[in-house]
Design an enzyme around this catalytic site. Structure first.
Site, PDB file in Angstrom:
ATOM      1  N   GLU A 194      33.566  45.750  38.643  1.00  0.00           N
ATOM      2  CA  GLU A 194      33.300  44.301  38.561  1.00  0.00           C
ATOM      3  C   GLU A 194      32.468  43.835  39.757  1.00  0.00           C
ATOM      4  O   GLU A 194      32.772  42.812  40.395  1.00  0.00           O
ATOM      5  CB  GLU A 194      34.618  43.530  38.480  1.00  0.00           C
ATOM      6  CG  GLU A 194      35.404  43.806  37.209  1.00  0.00           C
ATOM      7  CD  GLU A 194      36.515  42.782  36.954  1.00  0.00           C
ATOM      8  OE1 GLU A 194      36.767  42.486  35.762  1.00  0.00           O
ATOM      9  OE2 GLU A 194      37.083  42.256  37.943  1.00  0.00           O
ATOM     10  N   GLU A 212      38.369  46.282  30.143  1.00  0.00           N
ATOM     11  CA  GLU A 212      39.738  45.884  30.500  1.00  0.00           C
ATOM     12  C   GLU A 212      40.154  44.772  29.546  1.00  0.00           C
ATOM     13  O   GLU A 212      39.503  43.721  29.518  1.00  0.00           O
ATOM     14  CB  GLU A 212      39.810  45.360  31.940  1.00  0.00           C
ATOM     15  CG  GLU A 212      39.577  46.392  33.020  1.00  0.00           C
ATOM     16  CD  GLU A 212      39.618  45.783  34.420  1.00  0.00           C
ATOM     17  OE1 GLU A 212      39.228  46.476  35.357  1.00  0.00           O
ATOM     18  OE2 GLU A 212      40.009  44.598  34.548  1.00  0.00           O
TER      19      GLU A 212
HETATM   20  C1  GLA Z   1      40.110  42.817  37.325  1.00  0.00           C
HETATM   21  C2  GLA Z   1      40.023  44.179  37.978  1.00  0.00           C
HETATM   22  C3  GLA Z   1      41.256  45.003  37.770  1.00  0.00           C
HETATM   23  C4  GLA Z   1      42.493  44.161  37.977  1.00  0.00           C
HETATM   24  C5  GLA Z   1      42.444  43.009  37.007  1.00  0.00           C
HETATM   25  C6  GLA Z   1      43.621  42.110  37.158  1.00  0.00           C
HETATM   26  O1  GLA Z   1      39.587  42.715  36.161  1.00  0.00           O
HETATM   27  O2  GLA Z   1      38.912  44.946  37.560  1.00  0.00           O
HETATM   28  O3  GLA Z   1      41.228  46.034  38.713  1.00  0.00           O
HETATM   29  O4  GLA Z   1      42.501  43.658  39.258  1.00  0.00           O
HETATM   30  O5  GLA Z   1      41.336  42.230  37.267  1.00  0.00           O
HETATM   31  O6  GLA Z   1      44.775  42.803  37.011  1.00  0.00           O
END
Ligand code: GLA
Length: 799
Positions: A202, A276
């Site tokens: 990210e 995710e």
């Molecule tokens: C983001 C991150 C993950 C985690 C989620 C929340 O998307 O990429 O590593 O921190 O948020 O759980």
């Protein structure tokens, strides 16, 4: 668009389709492994590709049904059981982060064994019929200490993490070399289970430098990775740092259609993948336990399955952040040690209602030849009765030698990763006065001549202590606890400790002593236990280690009940179970049966707040949802004040409907320390207001640095029905939000949130991100608003 897929083709024809379907019907729930390109025979070599509109396994369209499982959050003894659970959930792939700081805990000292043996985890996944998507970092986030980055990088005062800073890139390249040494041979291109590898994590949330992403990509290639490399981002930052040679995937918790539409803007063709997809969320100390919306989760999963889109459930199994591994959400919300995440597979590896519903859903969307095995046998669970303490060792007795320096040194300068540091100096005789530190990362307990005089708390930015009048010079001690380095945003540059200047009245206190209390194995091993503590008194000899000798007949998992204790860390038979805190929501800690033994077991509970004579019990069920704010000794302010910016609005307007981020520019820049956004109405016509994210911009329209920001006031916030406190509006995450109060009282508009920028700044405008999610879910999206900027605060109650 070529995502360096260097997979070689293998002479292997897929069997005629009808034959597969017949067999499938016969064998679906038998659990018997079927020799198919999609099930993962250990030895065979496969060809994995990114096709024009689908992933291809041996040339056949392949939907990745993935779930996240962190080896570091599961006792090694349970890796196979958890992987079998993942398989029985209906997954064909597991996604695994590597945490750099676990593989290289000290500079140039790599660990690849025991709990850090990620190669073994991948081999086990393969043995259990699972592919692997690898996320080695260098940054991970994941509510993990410093987002996975190693603390020792912060020894460089001016290092810029997650940039092309040569000190950062150099260390990351060295780390990837080692990762490659361990894992390159486990790629599908070499007969292993690893299908794809993620570069960074990210990054779009943090920067826009595509060359930096290029460096990370090249470091992975030079490390020996030749499978497709990809990058994940949330919907709003897909373009930031985008590179055509890194396959993009999008992260979201709701609204797959909208998210994939956005993804198509940067990926016109190619398989769609959600990197995710959140079934729940993580917990922070002092905020309500998160439970996901199972109905929406299943609906959105089915939408993706129907689209033949690939996805990764974050988390499929959360596990536990043992030891000092939990991070902190920004501005500073330390994460709990339980990482249950309301995931389909519970923290202790149990099936759940969500598990079975997901499994049933997946069974209707399998790739040809795929089967779903039965869940493995559940692991035994035990309880043990409340056991009285057998011994006590004061924390602040028999202290090691101190380090001296004019100004307080941070943990990193003391070469100390985690734990506690005792800061000591002398205060001259004189009248009562206030002591104020520049910052305390993260929690402090103040003692004057051994008497406890108060608490210091980074969450509320309360860094002062009141010192009574003194006839003679007095010894001031501040015990500082590191509660996990922030794992998100620029705040990952999170140096721990007491930060000077520390002013007493007008004088800056000089000449400090620092005593390291690292709470590591050596520290624990050196404790001298005496008889159990009879009674507590609020002085420096009370924080300490309580030892419990517990007889256990049969080994089994259990949950120790820490609710009768105060705040600290717990160990069993030398294993650091992690932090506990009686404010909740988590009140119990998962104890793996694999770390217990029949007969005598030794638990050690460090309690900084000391409640002597408390017994320790083992329960059969966890308690993860009990908030007790009244017990928060550190929090000077229990609930946020309702303070507003005094003055007239600098801007009035109407936000459009929908979830798009809105950027507002003021007619002309203003100098101010406080910014306030006020809602006069909401698009759903109801009386609530919500904000997913609020940031303030400078004269150059770029967001101002939020490191010093706090919420100075809010008219109301929902902190019991859900974790929707005002701090959510300034933590930079758009997947959570501030919601004005709705449980019990339901005050109407106007609602307001006031941000203290920490000092006067030049404000050019602000950026408002409405609550995310579908129209139906997103109550409180603001319509008519007013924005204020000023240097004075007023309390609406008072005229
Ligand atoms: C983001 C991150 C993950 C985690 C989620 C929340 O998307 O990429 O590593 O921190 O948020 O759980």
């Amino acid at each position: 668009m070529k995502f360096i897929s260097t997979v070689r083709s293998f002479p292997r024809a897929a069997p005629p389709r009808l034959a597969w379907l017949g067999l499938l019907a016969a064998l679906l729930f038998t659990g018997a492994a079927m020799p198919s390109a999609f099930a993962l025979p250990a030895s065979a070599r496969h060809r994995f590709d990114i096709g024009k509109d689908a992933f291809l396994m041996d040339g056949q369209p392949f939907v990745i049904r993935c779930g996240e499982v962190h080896a570091a959050r599961v006792p090694r003894e349970y890796w196979r059981q958890r992987l079998q659970m993942a398989r029985a959930l209906g997954l064909n792939t597991v996604c695994a982060y590597l945490f750099w700081n676990q593989q290289e805990p000290r500079e140039n000292e790599f660990v690849w064994s025991g709990q850090a043996d990620i190669a073994e985890f991948c081999r086990l996944a393969q043995a259990e019929g699972l592919w692997v998507v690898l996320r080695p970092g260098p940054y991970a986030c994941a509510e993990w200490e410093m987002g996975g980055l190693p603390w020792w990088l912060l020894k460089h005062d001016d290092i810029r993490l997650r940039t092309r800073d040569p000190r950062f890139i150099g260390a990351a390249r060295r780390y990837f070399k080692e990762v490659g040494r361990q894992l390159a041979s486990l790629q599908v291109t070499h007969g292993g289970p690893i299908l794809m590898v993620q570069a960074e994590n990210e990054y779009g949330f943090c920067g826009t430098d595509a060359d930096y992403m290029g460096d990370i990509r090249q470091a992975l290639i030079d490390g020996g990775f030749d499978v497709p490399l990809f990058a994940c981002n949330p919907v709003g930052t897909l373009r930031n740092g985008f590179r055509p040679d890194l396959f993009p995937v999008v992260n979201f918790g709701a609204n797959p259609d909208g998210a994939f539409k956005k993804l198509r803007e940067v990926l016109p063709t190619g398989p769609l993948m959600c990197g995710e997809f959140y079934p729940g969320w993580f917990d922070t100390w002092g905020s309500p336990h998160h439970l996901g919306d199972t109905g929406r989760y299943l609906r959105d999963l089915e939408t993706m399955l129907k689209m033949k889109a690939s996805f990764s459930i974050y988390m499929a199994h959360g596990g536990t952040s043992f030891g000092f591994t939990p991070g902190a959400d920004r501005p500073f919300k330390p994460d709990t040690s339980s990482y249950d995440y309301d995931a389909p597979i519970s923290e202790a590896g149990w099936t759940t209602d969500k598990f079975f519903k997901t499994r049933e859903l997946f069974a209707r969307y399998l790739n040809p030849g795929e089967t779903i095995p039965k869940p493995p046998a559940a692991l035994p669970v035990i309880a043990f009765p409340a056991t009285a303490p057998a011994g006590f060792a004061p924390l602040l007795a028999k202290l090691p030698a101190a380090v001296r320096s004019a100004r307080p040194l941070n943990f990193e300068k003391l070469d100390q990763p985690y734990g506690l540091v005792l800061y000591r100096t002398t205060i001259p005789a004189g009248p009562a006065a206030e002591l104020r530190a520049d910052a305390v990362n993260d929690l402090g307990i103040g003692y004057l001549d051994g008497k406890r005089i108060g608490f210091l708390d980074r969450r509320g930015r309360t860094y002062s202590l009141r010192l009574a009048a003194r006839e003679k010079p007095a010894v001031l001690e501040i015990l500082v606890e590191a509660m996990g380095r922030v794992n998100f945003g620029q705040e990952v540059h999170d140096r721990k400790g007491l930060r000077g200047p520390v002013r007493f009245g007008q004088t800056e206190l000089q000449d400090w002593e620092m005593v390291s209390l690292p709470l590591d194995d050596k520290h624990l091993g050196g404790l001298a236990f005496g008889p159990a503590l009879a009674q507590a008194q609020p002085d420096r000899l009370t924080p300490g280690f309580h030892r419990f000798e517990v007889e256990i007949q049969k080994q089994g998992d259990t949950f120790i009940d820490l609710s009768p204790f105060g705040k600290g860390v717990a160990w069993v038979n030398g294993h650091n179970l992690g932090r506990y805190w009686n404010i909740g929501p988590q009140q119990t800690m998962f104890v793996p049966g694999a770390w217990l033994r029949p007969g005598r077991n030794t638990f050690v509970v460090l309690d900084l707040l000391a409640t002597p004579g408390t017994a320790l019990a083992g329960l059969e069920k966890p308690i993860l949802d009990q908030l007790r704010p009244e017990l928060d000794a550190f929090a000077a302010v229990k609930s946020l004040p309702r303070r507003r910016v005094v003055g007239v609005p600098v801007q009035r307007g109407v936000f459009p409907p929908g979830g798009e981020t809105q950027e507002v520019r003021f007619a002309k820049p203003v100098r101010a320390r406080y910014f306030m956004l006020e809602s006069l109405s909401a698009h759903d016509g109801r009386g609530f207001a919500t904000v997913a994210d609020l940031s303030v911009t400078g004269a150059d329209a770029r967001p101002l640095n939020s490191q010093r920001w706090t919420v100075a006031g809010v008219d109301s916030e929902e902190n019991s029905g859900e974790a929707a406190g005002a701090l959510n509006a300034i933590d930079g995450q758009t997947s959570n939000y501030w919601h004005s109060r709705w449980q019990g009282a339901q005050p109407g508009h106007p609602h307001w949130i006031t941000i203290d920028l920490g000092r006067e700044e030049t404000l050019g405008g602000f950026i408002y991100t409405p609550r995310q999610g579908s129209e139906k879910d997103a109550t409180g999206r603001i319509k008519d608003y007013q924005a204020y900027a000023g240097n004075a605060l007023g309390d609406p109650a008072k005229p």
